[in-house]
Design a protein around this motif. Structure first.
Motif, PDB file in Angstrom:
ATOM      1  N   GLU A 101       0.814  -1.223   0.000  1.00 50.65           N
ATOM      2  CA  GLU A 101       0.000   0.000   0.000  1.00 50.65           C
ATOM      3  C   GLU A 101       0.850   1.276   0.000  1.00 50.65           C
ATOM      4  O   GLU A 101       0.328   2.386  -0.190  1.00 50.65           O
ATOM      5  CB  GLU A 101      -0.942   0.016   1.206  1.00 50.65           C
ATOM      6  CG  GLU A 101      -0.256   0.135   2.567  1.00 50.65           C
ATOM      7  CD  GLU A 101       0.206  -1.212   3.127  1.00 50.65           C
ATOM      8  OE1 GLU A 101       0.606  -1.243   4.309  1.00 50.65           O
ATOM      9  OE2 GLU A 101       0.144  -2.217   2.378  1.00 50.65           O
ATOM     10  N   VAL A 102       2.156   1.134   0.198  1.00 56.22           N
ATOM     11  CA  VAL A 102       3.039   2.304   0.254  1.00 56.22           C
ATOM     12  C   VAL A 102       3.489   2.680  -1.160  1.00 56.22           C
ATOM     13  O   VAL A 102       3.954   1.840  -1.925  1.00 56.22           O
ATOM     14  CB  VAL A 102       4.266   2.022   1.144  1.00 56.22           C
ATOM     15  CG1 VAL A 102       5.226   3.212   1.111  1.00 56.22           C
ATOM     16  CG2 VAL A 102       3.835   1.724   2.570  1.00 56.22           C
ATOM     17  N   LYS A 103       3.337   3.944  -1.503  1.00 56.51           N
ATOM     18  CA  LYS A 103       3.759   4.425  -2.822  1.00 56.51           C
ATOM     19  C   LYS A 103       5.284   4.523  -2.881  1.00 56.51           C
ATOM     20  O   LYS A 103       5.923   4.976  -1.925  1.00 56.51           O
ATOM     21  CB  LYS A 103       3.138   5.797  -3.098  1.00 56.51           C
ATOM     22  CG  LYS A 103       3.468   6.345  -4.480  1.00 56.51           C
ATOM     23  CD  LYS A 103       2.855   7.727  -4.686  1.00 56.51           C
ATOM     24  CE  LYS A 103       3.241   8.281  -6.059  1.00 56.51           C
ATOM     25  NZ  LYS A 103       2.690   9.644  -6.280  1.00 56.51           N
ATOM     26  N   PHE A 104       5.854   4.097  -3.997  1.00 57.54           N
ATOM     27  CA  PHE A 104       7.312   4.172  -4.169  1.00 57.54           C
ATOM     28  C   PHE A 104       7.639   5.134  -5.294  1.00 57.54           C
ATOM     29  O   PHE A 104       7.101   5.041  -6.399  1.00 57.54           O
ATOM     30  CB  PHE A 104       7.883   2.790  -4.482  1.00 57.54           C
ATOM     31  CG  PHE A 104       9.370   2.807  -4.737  1.00 57.54           C
ATOM     32  CD1 PHE A 104      10.259   2.980  -3.686  1.00 57.54           C
ATOM     33  CD2 PHE A 104       9.869   2.659  -6.027  1.00 57.54           C
ATOM     34  CE1 PHE A 104      11.634   3.006  -3.909  1.00 57.54           C
ATOM     35  CE2 PHE A 104      11.236   2.678  -6.260  1.00 57.54           C
ATOM     36  CZ  PHE A 104      12.119   2.849  -5.200  1.00 57.54           C
ATOM     37  N   ASN A 105       8.538   6.075  -4.995  1.00 54.45           N
ATOM     38  CA  ASN A 105       8.946   7.059  -5.992  1.00 54.45           C
ATOM     39  C   ASN A 105      10.358   6.826  -6.505  1.00 54.45           C
ATOM     40  O   ASN A 105      10.588   6.751  -7.706  1.00 54.45           O
ATOM     41  CB  ASN A 105       8.837   8.477  -5.399  1.00 54.45           C
ATOM     42  CG  ASN A 105       7.411   8.820  -5.008  1.00 54.45           C
ATOM     43  OD1 ASN A 105       6.515   8.833  -5.836  1.00 54.45           O
ATOM     44  ND2 ASN A 105       7.203   9.090  -3.715  1.00 54.45           N
ATOM     45  N   SER A 106      11.298   6.691  -5.577  1.00 55.44           N
ATOM     46  CA  SER A 106      12.690   6.492  -5.971  1.00 55.44           C
ATOM     47  C   SER A 106      13.468   5.913  -4.796  1.00 55.44           C
ATOM     48  O   SER A 106      12.942   5.754  -3.690  1.00 55.44           O
ATOM     49  CB  SER A 106      13.327   7.803  -6.417  1.00 55.44           C
ATOM     50  OG  SER A 106      13.538   8.660  -5.287  1.00 55.44           O
ATOM     51  N   LYS A 171       5.857  -5.656  -1.761  1.00 55.22           N
ATOM     52  CA  LYS A 171       6.162  -5.572  -3.190  1.00 55.22           C
ATOM     53  C   LYS A 171       7.644  -5.225  -3.385  1.00 55.22           C
ATOM     54  O   LYS A 171       8.216  -4.435  -2.642  1.00 55.22           O
ATOM     55  CB  LYS A 171       5.275  -4.530  -3.875  1.00 55.22           C
ATOM     56  CG  LYS A 171       5.443  -3.103  -3.351  1.00 55.22           C
ATOM     57  CD  LYS A 171       4.485  -2.138  -4.058  1.00 55.22           C
ATOM     58  CE  LYS A 171       4.625  -0.716  -3.510  1.00 55.22           C
ATOM     59  NZ  LYS A 171       3.680   0.227  -4.161  1.00 55.22           N
ATOM     60  N   GLU A 172       8.239  -5.829  -4.374  1.00 56.12           N
ATOM     61  CA  GLU A 172       9.645  -5.597  -4.713  1.00 56.12           C
ATOM     62  C   GLU A 172       9.746  -4.284  -5.472  1.00 56.12           C
ATOM     63  O   GLU A 172       9.045  -4.071  -6.451  1.00 56.12           O
ATOM     64  CB  GLU A 172      10.147  -6.754  -5.564  1.00 56.12           C
ATOM     65  CG  GLU A 172      11.600  -6.691  -5.950  1.00 56.12           C
ATOM     66  CD  GLU A 172      12.008  -7.880  -6.826  1.00 56.12           C
ATOM     67  OE1 GLU A 172      13.197  -7.990  -7.129  1.00 56.12           O
ATOM     68  OE2 GLU A 172      11.113  -8.680  -7.213  1.00 56.12           O
ATOM     69  N   VAL A 173      10.647  -3.400  -5.017  1.00 58.15           N
ATOM     70  CA  VAL A 173      10.751  -2.092  -5.672  1.00 58.15           C
ATOM     71  C   VAL A 173      12.143  -1.784  -6.221  1.00 58.15           C
ATOM     72  O   VAL A 173      12.277  -0.985  -7.145  1.00 58.15           O
ATOM     73  CB  VAL A 173      10.310  -0.958  -4.714  1.00 58.15           C
ATOM     74  CG1 VAL A 173       8.811  -1.043  -4.436  1.00 58.15           C
ATOM     75  CG2 VAL A 173      11.091  -0.978  -3.409  1.00 58.15           C
TER      76      VAL A 173
END
Length: 286
Positions: A101-106, A171-173
């Motif tokens: 649920e956490v947004k990933f930017n960079s 999730k893998e980021v």
């Protein structure tokens, strides 16, 4: 008699793949359930079943001579040890993962965050190279639960299919590195042990070469041979033999590399090849 001591992981997929490789090299290991040390009955080798993370130090101390282990473990605990053969199995990657649920930017999102991992040296090196400062929590065992219990904001772990991450709501980021099983050696081997290792390495190379190759036989009209041969790599050159049917020949060769295999087969069909037969190769000795 001088014996070469080989360390492999005591359980799991890497254990099974390592034993299968030794078997394919003609080395028969006599081991019972729960046994931590076993000898080969037909080769001067002794196998020790050890925890993967302990193997690099055992190599340095001379307790074992060589080892089959994950490259990720070597990066984490044995960068001073030399990889002498990449084995191509037990492939995975070392990745950073966060809650779904956490947004990933960079990568900068990890600045100041709490990271749970069993690979602190790998994470420290990666973050230092990328100018990231984070709080590492070292966990020996399953790290996937750490974000769910509030211990960490993210994890760094090895990932194969990604199913374990998914089941734990992660999730893998970021993929930090890729890993596979490797053969590595301790710093000081006697000439007798080096000779045994050279023989094993030769056999391993023959097995791996065979696994990555296919033997191809096909029929072709003689006026298409030159066009077909342009597509066919071989150990030296393809073999061309006349068929009983006038104006036709049989062509035999070895194709290496799984990625280009089907491209070659498609090209052969377009250039007039017929009756294409593909045969697996058990071992290929050069």
């Amino acid at each position: 008699m001088t014996k070469l001591k080989i360390a492999i992981q005591k359980s799991g997929r890497l254990n099974e793949d390592s034993l299968r490789l030794l078997k394919n090299c003609g080395i028969s290991i006599d081991n019972g359930k729960g046994q931590l040390k076993a000898s080969a009955r037909n080769f001067p080798v002794e196998v020790l079943y050890l925890r993967n993370g302990d193997i690099p130090q055992y190599l340095r101390d001379g307790v074992v001579d060589v080892a089959i282990l994950g490259e990720n473990t070597l990066v984490e605990k044995g960068e001073d040890l030399e990889i002498i053969e990449r084995l191509g199995f037990s492939k995975c990657r070392v990745s950073l993962a966060i809650p779904k649920e956490v947004k990933f930017n960079s990568l900068k999102d990890f600045e100041g965050k709490r990271i749970a991992t069993s690979y602190p040296n790998t994470v420290k090196k990666f973050f230092k190279e990328n100018g990231i400062t984070a709080d590492l929590h070292v966990i020996n065992g399953s790290v996937e639960i750490a974000p769910n219990i509030g211990l960490a904001d993210a994890i760094c772990d090895i990932v194969s299919s990604g199913s374990t991450l998914f089941k734990n709501g992660l999730k893998e980021v970021v993929k930090m590195a890729e890993s596979e099983a490797v053969l590595t050696s301790g710093p000081d081997l006697s000439s007798e042990k080096q000779e045994i290792l050279d023989t094993i390495q030769f056999r391993i190379q023959s097995v791996l070469r065979g696994q990555n190759s296919k033997y191809i036989l096909l029929n072709a009209p003689n006026d298409k041979i030159d066009s077909i041969l342009e597509l066919l790599p071989g150990m030296r050159s393809p073999t061309v033999l006349p068929l009983a049917q006038k104006g036709w020949s049989s062509i035999h060769t070895v194709v290496e590399g799984k990625r280009k295999f089907w491209d070659i087969i498609d090209g052969l069909k377009k250039r007039g090849a017929e009756g294409i037969l593909v045969v697996p190769i058990e071992k290929m000795v050069l």
